[in-house]
Every structure is written in structure tokens, then in C-alpha cells.
Design a protein around this motif. Structure first.
Motif, mmCIF file in Angstrom:
data_model
loop_
_atom_site.group_PDB
_atom_site.id
_atom_site.type_symbol
_atom_site.label_atom_id
_atom_site.label_comp_id
_atom_site.label_asym_id
_atom_site.label_seq_id
_atom_site.Cartn_x
_atom_site.Cartn_y
_atom_site.Cartn_z
ATOM 1 N N SER A 48 10.616 -8.924 3.022
ATOM 2 C CA SER A 48 11.212 -7.940 2.120
ATOM 3 C C SER A 48 12.638 -7.670 2.570
ATOM 4 N N VAL A 49 13.465 -7.253 1.615
ATOM 5 C CA VAL A 49 14.849 -6.885 1.916
ATOM 6 C C VAL A 49 15.165 -5.611 1.148
ATOM 7 N N GLU A 50 15.553 -4.568 1.854
ATOM 8 C CA GLU A 50 15.939 -3.321 1.201
ATOM 9 C C GLU A 50 17.346 -3.465 0.632
ATOM 10 N N THR A 51 17.545 -2.992 -0.590
ATOM 11 C CA THR A 51 18.860 -3.089 -1.229
ATOM 12 C C THR A 51 19.286 -1.722 -1.759
ATOM 13 N N ALA A 52 20.583 -1.501 -1.793
ATOM 14 C CA ALA A 52 21.130 -0.229 -2.249
ATOM 15 C C ALA A 52 20.696 0.052 -3.681
ATOM 16 N N CYS A 53 20.128 1.222 -3.916
ATOM 17 C CA CYS A 53 19.664 1.659 -5.240
ATOM 18 C C CYS A 53 18.481 0.843 -5.746
ATOM 19 N N GLY A 54 17.811 0.130 -4.843
ATOM 20 C CA GLY A 54 16.638 -0.632 -5.224
ATOM 21 C C GLY A 54 16.972 -1.949 -5.885
ATOM 22 N N SER A 55 16.010 -2.478 -6.642
ATOM 23 C CA SER A 55 16.214 -3.711 -7.401
ATOM 24 C C SER A 55 15.538 -3.534 -8.750
ATOM 25 N N HIS A 56 16.343 -3.253 -9.762
ATOM 26 C CA HIS A 56 15.775 -3.109 -11.104
ATOM 27 C C HIS A 56 15.405 -4.487 -11.639
ATOM 28 N N THR A 57 16.330 -5.423 -11.534
ATOM 29 C CA THR A 57 16.070 -6.821 -11.851
ATOM 30 C C THR A 57 16.717 -7.673 -10.766
ATOM 31 N N HIS A 58 16.405 -8.958 -10.776
ATOM 32 C CA HIS A 58 17.068 -9.881 -9.857
ATOM 33 C C HIS A 58 17.190 -11.237 -10.542
ATOM 34 N N ALA B 213 0.832 -1.203 0.000
ATOM 35 C CA ALA B 213 0.000 0.000 0.000
ATOM 36 C C ALA B 213 0.870 1.258 0.000
ATOM 37 N N SER B 214 2.151 1.098 -0.294
ATOM 38 C CA SER B 214 3.073 2.237 -0.251
ATOM 39 C C SER B 214 2.759 3.250 -1.342
ATOM 40 N N THR B 215 3.286 4.449 -1.170
ATOM 41 C CA THR B 215 3.171 5.501 -2.165
ATOM 42 C C THR B 215 4.566 5.936 -2.584
ATOM 43 N N THR B 216 4.660 6.674 -3.677
ATOM 44 C CA THR B 216 5.962 7.156 -4.118
ATOM 45 C C THR B 216 6.496 8.183 -3.138
ATOM 46 N N GLN B 217 7.804 8.196 -2.987
ATOM 47 C CA GLN B 217 8.477 9.112 -2.053
ATOM 48 C C GLN B 217 9.883 9.371 -2.576
ATOM 49 N N PRO B 218 10.395 10.579 -2.473
ATOM 50 C CA PRO B 218 11.715 10.884 -3.036
ATOM 51 C C PRO B 218 12.819 10.001 -2.463
ATOM 52 N N ALA B 219 13.763 9.605 -3.315
ATOM 53 C CA ALA B 219 14.899 8.796 -2.873
ATOM 54 C C ALA B 219 15.845 9.586 -1.993
ATOM 55 N N THR B 220 15.683 10.894 -1.950
ATOM 56 C CA THR B 220 16.526 11.725 -1.071
ATOM 57 C C THR B 220 16.125 11.578 0.384
ATOM 58 N N GLU B 221 14.978 10.989 0.665
ATOM 59 C CA GLU B 221 14.540 10.784 2.039
ATOM 60 C C GLU B 221 15.035 9.435 2.551
ATOM 61 N N LYS B 222 15.667 9.456 3.697
ATOM 62 C CA LYS B 222 16.270 8.244 4.262
ATOM 63 C C LYS B 222 15.239 7.152 4.514
ATOM 64 N N SER B 223 14.012 7.516 4.832
ATOM 65 C CA SER B 223 12.990 6.516 5.159
ATOM 66 C C SER B 223 12.440 5.800 3.932
ATOM 67 N N SER B 224 12.786 6.254 2.728
ATOM 68 C CA SER B 224 12.272 5.631 1.514
ATOM 69 C C SER B 224 12.790 4.200 1.374
ATOM 70 N N TRP B 225 12.006 3.381 0.675
ATOM 71 C CA TRP B 225 12.334 1.949 0.557
ATOM 72 C C TRP B 225 12.331 1.511 -0.889
ATOM 73 N N GLU B 226 13.320 0.667 -1.261
ATOM 74 C CA GLU B 226 13.359 -0.054 -2.532
ATOM 75 C C GLU B 226 14.060 -1.384 -2.273
ATOM 76 N N GLY B 227 13.715 -2.403 -3.053
ATOM 77 C CA GLY B 227 14.403 -3.680 -2.858
ATOM 78 C C GLY B 227 13.616 -4.867 -3.360
ATOM 79 N N ILE B 228 13.715 -5.980 -2.620
ATOM 80 C CA ILE B 228 13.094 -7.260 -3.001
ATOM 81 C C ILE B 228 11.928 -7.574 -2.066
ATOM 82 N N LYS B 229 10.814 -8.002 -2.663
ATOM 83 C CA LYS B 229 9.665 -8.490 -1.903
ATOM 84 C C LYS B 229 9.530 -9.989 -2.151
ATOM 85 N N VAL B 230 9.098 -10.724 -1.137
ATOM 86 C CA VAL B 230 8.957 -12.181 -1.237
ATOM 87 C C VAL B 230 7.530 -12.578 -0.865
#
Length: 504
Positions: free
Chosen positions: A188-198, A157-174
Motif C-alpha cells: 500500500s502507498v498513502e497519498t495526499a488526499c487519498g486516491s479517488h481514481t488512479h 479490516a480498517s474502520t472509518t476514522q476522521p481525516a483530521t486525525e494524523k494516523s488516518s490512512w487513504e491511498g493505493i492498495k496493491v
């Protein structure tokens, strides 16, 4: 499911398109999110010149290219069915397979199809979980999704949020998919710069996940340069909630803030600077992986899946703009790399761009062990020119398992689906195709096949805009593949088809 449009079976003439005024380098991106599917995830539109629009209309009217949304194909391919998008209107992305099921990624979540009757797939579940680009794979009872857009949290249910904010999240969902009709989000696991592919490296009780991401920025707290490696996640199959990053191997060591990958422009004009990888394909049976890493192609050893080691690194600073994906042949002595010139949002299948850019690069693997090298042999690009209103470039494909021959099927966005052979690395050739005409002749609207994969006798294509297509290939050169049956297929975790038996 809707009735198929009337199709024409004909060999297309090579269209002589007007020279493009310039490429649209628009990248796909997720838009603002709400509790409903992200409205910004619909295919984007781009302006073209009045001359380009007029040229597109001339080409469709003359029959040199198909008309708007018209389906055409070679006489050895049948278009069996199209399933339009329903509850998830976002951009369709990658595909995975398990048993009688196909799993379709979408920027708004994922959809599960029962394909036990490929002529009449049935929707089993549609899961709303926005976050581009929702690259998808499955292993046993687990499903994995990549989130590569900055979100307010790790929930669906997340919404978009700037990557400049420390609380923002990107990564892998299981997700737990033991009940295909009711997938459950479990980790879920947060990863540096998100996860474009895996990419999955399954191993007994654990699944290792190689996370590809890129484009760091000093203003992003969780995505700092040089970002010259990949995240390695270890996921216990029976306790996925314990999934965690176990390593961040540096693949491009070097001095300075940019690491040792391709420096890109201005040193190499028109080439992407390497700040991570876009996609990785592993061949577990050979302990090998091939990485398509923006400005570099790499071959590496994965005998220790937590600590992959680079064997060879190559660049093409003349014709490759963005190393996008990789496919091994069955004998593991070749790799096909793709160049996603224009980021998938540009018209590059035309005379102005030519046959060597936005194409596949075929490389032989020569030598043994740690001395193996990638040696360039040739390019392959579809010769069916598209209108300047059609995004078209080399994209995701898979092998068609024919013993003794190297044949693959591949998506080309609005260039459609191409089946081609590279048994002779220096002389690749197309043997079948399927495509639709442009979505529009007035403006560039992104669409077309994102992924086209062969699974258990059929070709499945995920069209970004039009939905899920099933194709049947009937050709003596590929008929033997119909006898090969897989229980599970994640194309970036490439199987050894020989180990699964051949009925010759």
C-alpha cells in the motif's frame, strides 16, 4: 445469476418531465465500517417533492419512461445476463479486464468474474476490503485499488476514522492476482488526499500510477491546500512491496494558497474549484494524457512518466460544473470530457437541466507538439429524459474500436448505457441504448450504470445497485470491432488498437 426480466424493445418517446425544483448534489460516500461490509455503502436515498414524485409516476404509467426496474433497449442491443451483488453489497464502481476475467470494483472490495462465456459469467473470487470508491485496474499479476475514504489503517479490516486525525490512512492498495481465486494483499502507498481514481502507465519492469485526488482542507494533516497536482507512484512489478511516491507534479501552478486552477464560485458560479484532478486517461502510444480536473480540462505530455508536463488547459464556465473523465479517439486528435453535474447523485437528465449541462464536451486537438490546443466542438447528452427520481449524468465509457470511426459506449447512471458516434465532432449522435426504469418513483435512490465498457465483442456494465450486466451490440457500424481482441484493458490506460492488428 438470475433470469432476465421481460424486456421491451422500443424506441422511447422523449419524455416531457416537470421542471425539477432543484438538483440533489449528494456525493457518494462510504459509511461506518465494521468487520463486515460497510452498511453505509448501500445506494443512498434523497427526498423529492410530492410534485416530482407524482410526475415520475405519471411518466411511468403513461409509458413515456420505463416502469420501475423495467428493462428497455434499442433493437440492436441484447441484454444477455445480470449478475446481482452477493457478498459485497456496497456500491459497484469501476471495471477492468484481463484475458477471460473481468474485475469489478465495489465500495466493500472487489469481485473477479470468469467471462470466458459472456452469457454465463462465473464468480471466481470476492475480496472484502472496504474503502470508497475502490477504483480498480490490473497490470500483469498486479491489481490496484483506490481508497478515498479516511480509514483507521491501511488494512482490509480498517474502520472509518476522521481525516483530521494524523494516523488516518487513504491511498493505493496493491494485490497479487497471479492466483485469481486467491488474491493476496501485498502493498500500500498513502497519498495526499487519498486516491479517488488512479491511472496506470505500464513501462517494462515498473508500473507508474497517477493518483487523482482533491478537496484539501487545512484541518486535514495529510491533505493540505492548494493540492494542485497528482501523486506519481512507481511500482516494481516483481517487488511491489517497494512501491513508493516518486513525484508530485504541480499541474496548476499559480500564486497564492489556491494555485492556478479554476477558482470556482463566486468567480465562476456553479463551477467546481480546482483542487486536484478527478480522473486522468493516458494514451501511452502517443505519450499523451488528458486530465479531467474539477474546474479544468488539461492535455499533457507523459514522455517522462515521472514528470508529466501540461500542454494545454481549458475551462467551460458556462455549462461544465465538474470535469469528471476523459476519452481520446483512436487517432488522438479528439478528447471527450464528461461533466458530472450533481456529483452523480442528482437528476440532471431532464428538460429543466437541458442538453448542454451534465453532458459530454467534444474537443478537437489541433496543432503539433507542445503547441497543441484543445478546441471545443459540441456537446453530447442522451435525449431520453429520465424521471426526477433518477440520478443521471454523463459518466464512465470507452471506445468501441471501429477503424475510421469514432464510437464509444458510455454509462449514464440511471440513464443507462448509450452507444454514440462522434466521427463528426460537431454532430454527435446516439446509435444504441440500454436502460432500466427508475428504482423508485417516490424518492431518489442512487443507482444505475457506473461504468460501461466494450471488451472483446461485448459491453460490460457495472450497475451500482443491480449488479453486473452483459450486453451484446449487433450493428453494422460496430461489427468490425468484434474482430479486435485485447489481452488486457484498463480504460483509463487507453490502448492503441491499430498496433494490435485489424482483420479488414
Amino acid at each position: 445469476m438470475i433470469p432476465l426480466p421481460t424486456t421491451r424493445v422500443r424506441r422511447r418517446r422523449l419524455a416531457v418531465a416537470a421542471a425539477a425544483a432543484g438538483l440533489l448534489a449528494t456525493l457518494l460516500a462510504a459509511g461506518p465500517a465494521t468487520a463486515t461490509p460497510d452498511p453505509g455503502d448501500a445506494p443512498i436515498q434523497g427526498k423529492v417533492s410530492s410534485e416530482q414524485a407524482a410526475a415520475a409516476r405519471t411518466l411511468t404509467n403513461s409509458g413515456e419512461i420505463p416502469g420501475v426496474d423495467e428493462v428497455v433497449h434499442s433493437d440492436n442491443i441484447q441484454h444477455l445476463v445480470n449478475i446481482p451483488k452477493e457478498a459485497l453489497p456496497g456500491t459497484n464502481s469501476d471495471l477492468a479486464f484481463q484475458g477471460k476475467y473481468a474485475f469489478s470494483g465495489n465500495y466493500d472490495g472487489f469481485r473477479i468474474f470468469d467471462i470466458s462465456n459472456p452469457r454465463a459469467p462465473k464468480t471466481v473470487a470476492q475480496v472484502l476490503c472496504p474503502g470508497s470508491q475502490n477504483d480498480i485496474s490490473v497490470s500483469g499479476n498486479l491489481l490496484f485499488l483506490s481508497t478515498d475514504s479516511s480509514r483507521s489503517d491501511n488494512s482490509c479490516a480498517s474502520t472509518t476514522q476522521p481525516a483530521t486525525e494524523k494516523s488516518s490512512w487513504e491511498g493505493i492498495k496493491v494485490f497479487d492476482i497471479s492466483d485469481k481465486r486467491n488474491p493476496k494483499y501485498v502493498a500500500s502507498v498513502e497519498t495526499a488526499c487519498g486516491s479517488h481514481t488512479h491511472t496506470l502507465v505500464p513501462e517494462g519492469r515498473n508500473v507508474y500510477v497517477y493518483v487523482s485526488s482533491y478537496s484539501p482542507n487545512t484541518t486535514f494533516p495529510d491533505c493540505q491546500p492548494p493540492h494542485d497536482g497528482i501523486s506519481v507512484i512507481k511500482v516494481p512489478r516483481y517487488a511491489p512491496q517497494k512501491a513508493a511516491i516518486v513525484n508530485f507534479p504541480v499541474l496548476f501552478p499559480g500564486e497564492g494558497p489556491d494555485g492556478g486552477g479554476n477558482p470556482g464560485s463566486p468567480t465562476n458560479p456553479g463551477v467546481s474549484k480546482t483542487t486536484g484532478c478527478h480522473d486522468i486517461t493516458v494514451l501511452p502510444s502517443k505519450d499523451l494524457a488528458a486530465g479531467a480536473c474539477m474546474g479544468d480540462g488539461i492535455l499533457f505530455d507523459i514522455r517522462d512518466p515521472e514528470r508529466p508536463k501540461v500542454i494545454d488547459q481549458v475551462q467551460d464556465n458556462v455549462n461544465f460544473a465538474f470535469w469528471h473523465s476523459a476519452t481520446f479517439n483512436q487517432s488522438a486528435n479528439k478528447v471527450v470530457f464528461t461533466d458530472e453535474l450533481g456529483g452523480g447523485g442528482a437528476a440532471t437528465c431532464n428538460a429543466a437541466v437541458g442538453p448542454d449541462r451534465g453532458a459530454d464536451g467534444i474537443y478537437d486537438i489541433v496543432g503539433k507538439g507542445s503547441k497543441r490546443k484543445l478546441v471545443f466542438r459540441s456537446y453530447y447528452k442522451i435525449d431520453r429524459h429520465q424521471a426526477d427520481t433518477e440520478n443521471c449524468v454523463a459518466h464512465n465509457g470507452s471506445l468501441i474500436p471501429v477503424k475510421g470511426r469514432d464510437i464509444m459506449v458510455q454509462a449514464w447512471y440511471q440513464g443507462g448505457v448509450s452507444v454514440w458516434e462522434f466521427t463528426n465532432s460537431s454532430k454527435p449522435r446516439e446509435i444504441a441504448y440500454f436502460e432500466r426504469g427508475p428504482i423508485s418513483t417516490d424518492q431518489l435512490v442512487t443507482g444505475g450504470s457506473w461504468s460501461a465498457y466494450y471488451y472483446n465483442g461485448y459491453i460490460y456494465s457495472n450497475d451500482m445497485a443491480k449488479g453486473f450486466d452483459v450486453l451484446k451490440l449487433d450493428d453494422r457500424r460496430t461489427d468490425a470491432a468484434k474482430r479486435v481482441r485485447m489481452h488486457e484493458l484498463n480504460v483509463q490506460t487507453q490502448p492503441d488498437y491499430f498496433d494490435r492488428g485489424w482483420d479488414d
